[in-house]
Design a protein around this motif. Structure first.
Motif, short mmCIF file in Angstrom:
data_model
loop_
_atom_site.label_atom_id
_atom_site.label_comp_id
_atom_site.label_asym_id
_atom_site.label_seq_id
_atom_site.Cartn_x
_atom_site.Cartn_y
_atom_site.Cartn_z
N MET A 145 0.83 -1.21 0.00
CA MET A 145 0.00 0.00 0.00
C MET A 145 0.86 1.26 0.00
N ALA A 146 2.00 1.19 0.70
CA ALA A 146 2.86 2.37 0.79
C ALA A 146 3.62 2.63 -0.49
N TYR A 147 3.97 1.56 -1.21
CA TYR A 147 4.83 1.72 -2.38
C TYR A 147 4.13 1.44 -3.71
N HIS A 148 2.86 1.10 -3.67
CA HIS A 148 2.14 0.79 -4.91
C HIS A 148 0.88 1.64 -5.03
N ASP A 149 0.53 1.88 -6.25
CA ASP A 149 -0.67 2.67 -6.55
C ASP A 149 -1.90 1.75 -6.42
N PRO A 150 -2.86 2.09 -5.57
CA PRO A 150 -4.01 1.20 -5.35
C PRO A 150 -4.91 1.07 -6.58
N LEU A 151 -4.89 2.03 -7.47
CA LEU A 151 -5.78 1.98 -8.64
C LEU A 151 -5.23 1.06 -9.73
N THR A 152 -3.94 1.19 -10.02
CA THR A 152 -3.35 0.45 -11.15
C THR A 152 -2.51 -0.74 -10.69
N GLY A 153 -2.10 -0.76 -9.43
CA GLY A 153 -1.30 -1.86 -8.92
C GLY A 153 0.18 -1.73 -9.20
N ILE A 154 0.63 -0.70 -9.91
CA ILE A 154 2.06 -0.52 -10.17
C ILE A 154 2.66 0.37 -9.08
N LEU A 155 3.97 0.60 -9.15
CA LEU A 155 4.62 1.45 -8.16
C LEU A 155 4.03 2.84 -8.14
N ASN A 156 4.01 3.46 -6.95
CA ASN A 156 3.63 4.87 -6.86
C ASN A 156 4.90 5.72 -6.80
N ARG A 157 4.73 7.01 -6.58
CA ARG A 157 5.89 7.90 -6.55
C ARG A 157 6.89 7.48 -5.47
N ARG A 158 6.37 7.17 -4.28
CA ARG A 158 7.26 6.78 -3.19
C ARG A 158 8.02 5.52 -3.52
N GLY A 159 7.31 4.53 -4.08
CA GLY A 159 7.97 3.29 -4.43
C GLY A 159 9.06 3.48 -5.45
N LEU A 160 8.80 4.32 -6.44
CA LEU A 160 9.80 4.57 -7.48
C LEU A 160 11.01 5.30 -6.91
N PHE A 161 10.74 6.32 -6.12
CA PHE A 161 11.83 7.14 -5.60
C PHE A 161 12.62 6.42 -4.50
N GLU A 162 12.09 5.31 -3.96
CA GLU A 162 12.87 4.47 -3.06
C GLU A 162 13.87 3.63 -3.83
N ARG A 163 13.51 3.26 -5.06
CA ARG A 163 14.34 2.34 -5.83
C ARG A 163 15.32 3.05 -6.76
N LEU A 164 14.97 4.21 -7.22
CA LEU A 164 15.84 4.91 -8.17
C LEU A 164 17.24 5.20 -7.61
N PRO A 165 17.36 5.68 -6.34
CA PRO A 165 18.71 5.92 -5.81
C PRO A 165 19.56 4.65 -5.78
N VAL A 166 18.93 3.52 -5.49
CA VAL A 166 19.66 2.25 -5.49
C VAL A 166 20.14 1.94 -6.90
N LEU A 167 19.25 2.15 -7.86
CA LEU A 167 19.59 1.88 -9.26
C LEU A 167 20.74 2.77 -9.73
N ILE A 168 20.68 4.05 -9.35
CA ILE A 168 21.75 4.98 -9.73
C ILE A 168 23.04 4.61 -9.01
N GLY A 169 22.92 4.22 -7.74
CA GLY A 169 24.10 3.84 -6.97
C GLY A 169 24.81 2.63 -7.54
N GLU A 170 24.09 1.77 -8.23
CA GLU A 170 24.71 0.59 -8.84
C GLU A 170 25.49 0.94 -10.08
N GLY A 171 25.23 2.16 -10.63
CA GLY A 171 26.01 2.65 -11.77
C GLY A 171 25.71 1.98 -13.08
N GLY A 172 24.58 1.27 -13.19
CA GLY A 172 24.23 0.62 -14.45
C GLY A 172 23.59 1.58 -15.45
N TYR A 173 23.44 1.09 -16.65
CA TYR A 173 22.82 1.88 -17.72
C TYR A 173 21.32 1.63 -17.70
#
Length: 450
Positions: free
Chosen positions: A291-319
């Motif tokens: 509920m905290a990280y997903h959009d209840p209407l569509t079932g995909i990530l919400n803003r909070r969920g995305l912004f929790e994962r993006l720093p990790v993705l950037i920190g890994e240095g991948g393309y």
């Protein structure tokens, strides 16, 4: 069905496994108790065997006095009644007798034993097999139990007597015998006290007449062949008996066995419920995180969920490629047809995008009609570009229920990490600018098709 009943398969499996382990523990505890019982029974059966042997030996050795009487008078039975009277000092003794040549000529007391006089021990009859054995072996023998000619059951001790023939040789004179009332002869062994110790007993032999098992004595409690037991051979002169003892109670008749079982079931149940509780907590936590990280209407990530994962993705240095999507004219459409239909458009759009994504990605709804898709790896950038081109075409023919002949369209901007930015803000700003550039130059919108 377990899930529907509120009990998870894991909790049920935990209960079953723990119940099996507890059952094994109960089995080991019961076996341990039986080991103590075995130790106790070994001690008791040895003591009782010695006591029984001593009791019968003491009674049967009274034949020695009769033998001495015969030998002392050179084969004449003199003062028999006087000597015999002194031998009847135990209520278990029925009579004593003398049988020169094997034929009973004297018995004491006479009253009640008249039928014995004239009895030939070497003819066929109950107990006479032991008389022959005494004559042939020259030793005191124990016979019985068997039925007497005067009635009742008895044990007998028969001792062969050898008299001096006057030439220094010993000749077989006959037999002297002690008759013991049965089962009273066993009273001195106090076998009845075994029940006070929680034990049942059985004394048996192989009958010399039938060659079958003959139970000589047993406890008042029914002997259970299924109970663990100890059996020892009991040799009294020539007689070969078997003495067996076992617990009166079986394992399930001990209160502590049911205590062990109850505790085992209780512990298994409590631990299974604890496992269920932990599973429920994890499930609730997962639901709350969802509920905290997903959009209840569509079932995909919400803003909070995305912004929790993006720093990790950037920190890994991948393309990776970041796509910023915005539905065209959604606000106007939402106001015209209502929020219910508007919500359905968002769901349909999300479903169409998710069905076509066959590569590693993140997909999130970050605003009312704004979406971000992350495609991992350089090799998937081209796939994502083709994906959105295919989605644009597919949406042209899509009819949303309740929205008339309005078609869904969207504008899109793109940013590539690390080429277009080294942090979240830079990447989103770049993709957002791209998206608005397309929105201004592209005629895609939510509206009636021409």
């Amino acid at each position: 069905m377990l899930e529907n009943s509120g009990i998870s398969r894991r909790a049920a499996a935990t209960f079953i496994i723990l119940l099996i382990l507890c059952s094994l523990a109960v089995y080991l505890l019961v076996e341990r108790k039986y080991q103590f019982e075995y130790i106790k029974m070994e001690r008791i059966i040895l003591n009782q065997s010695n006591r029984l042997t001593n009791v019968l030996t003491r009674l049967l050795y009274k034949t020695q006095a009769l033998s001495a009487l015969v030998v002392q008078h050179n084969g004449k039975v003199e003062n028999f009644e006087k000597v015999a009277a002194t031998l009847l000092d135990d209520p278990a003794i029925l009579n004593v007798l003398a049988a020169p040549g094997g034929v009973v000529r004297a018995v004491y007391p006479v009253e009640g034993n008249e039928a014995v006089l004239g009895l030939n021990f070497f003819e066929k009859g109950a107990g006479n097999q032991e008389a022959v054995e005494a004559r042939d072996t020259g030793r005191l023998v124990l016979g019985g139990p068997f039925t007497l000619v005067q009635g009742g059951e008895a044990l007998v001790g028969r001792l062969p007597v050898y008299a001096d023939d006057g030439k220094g040789e010993k000749l077989f004179w006959g037999l002297v015998s002690v008759t013991l009332k049965f089962p009273q002869a066993l009273n001195g062994a106090e076998l009845d006290k075994l029940s006070e110790l929680g034990l049942a007993y059985e004394i048996w032999r192989v009958s010399p007449e039938t060659n079958e098992k003959q139970v000589i004595a047993h406890s008042a409690y029914e002997y259970n062949d299924d109970a663990p037991y100890i059996e020892v051979p009991l040799t009294i002169f020539n007689a070969h008996w078997f003495f067996r003892v076992s617990p009166i109670k079986l394992w399930y008749q001990y209160p502590e066995s049911w205590l062990y079982i109850s505790l085992g079931v209780l512990v298994s149940f409590l631990l299974a419920m604890l496992a269920q509780h932990n599973l429920d907590l994890r499930r609730v936590r997962s639901q709350l995180e969802n509920m905290a990280y997903h959009d209840p209407l569509t079932g995909i990530l919400n803003r909070r969920g995305l912004f929790e994962r993006l720093p990790v993705l950037i920190g890994e240095g991948g393309y990776f490629s970041l796509y910023y999507l915005d539905l065209n004219n959604f606000k106007t459409f939402n106001d015209t047809y209502g929020h219910t239909v508007g919500d359905r458009i968002l769901q349909v759009f999300t479903e169409r995008v998710r069905k076509r994504m066959d590569f590693p990605h993140l997909f999130a709804r970050i605003g009312g009609d704004e979406f971000i898709l992350i495609a991992y790896g350089q090799e998937n950038e081209e796939k994502a570009d083709k994906l959105f081109n295919g989605i644009r075409v597919a949406l042209q023919d899509l009819v949303v229920e309740g929205a008339g002949d309005v078609r869904i369209s969207f504008s899109m901007g793109k940013a590539v990490y690390p080429r277009d930015g080294n942090n979240i803000d830079e990447l989103i700003a770049h993709a957002d600018g791209d998206m608005y550039t397309e929105k201004r130059t592209r005629s895609g919108k939510i509206g009636a098709t021409a």
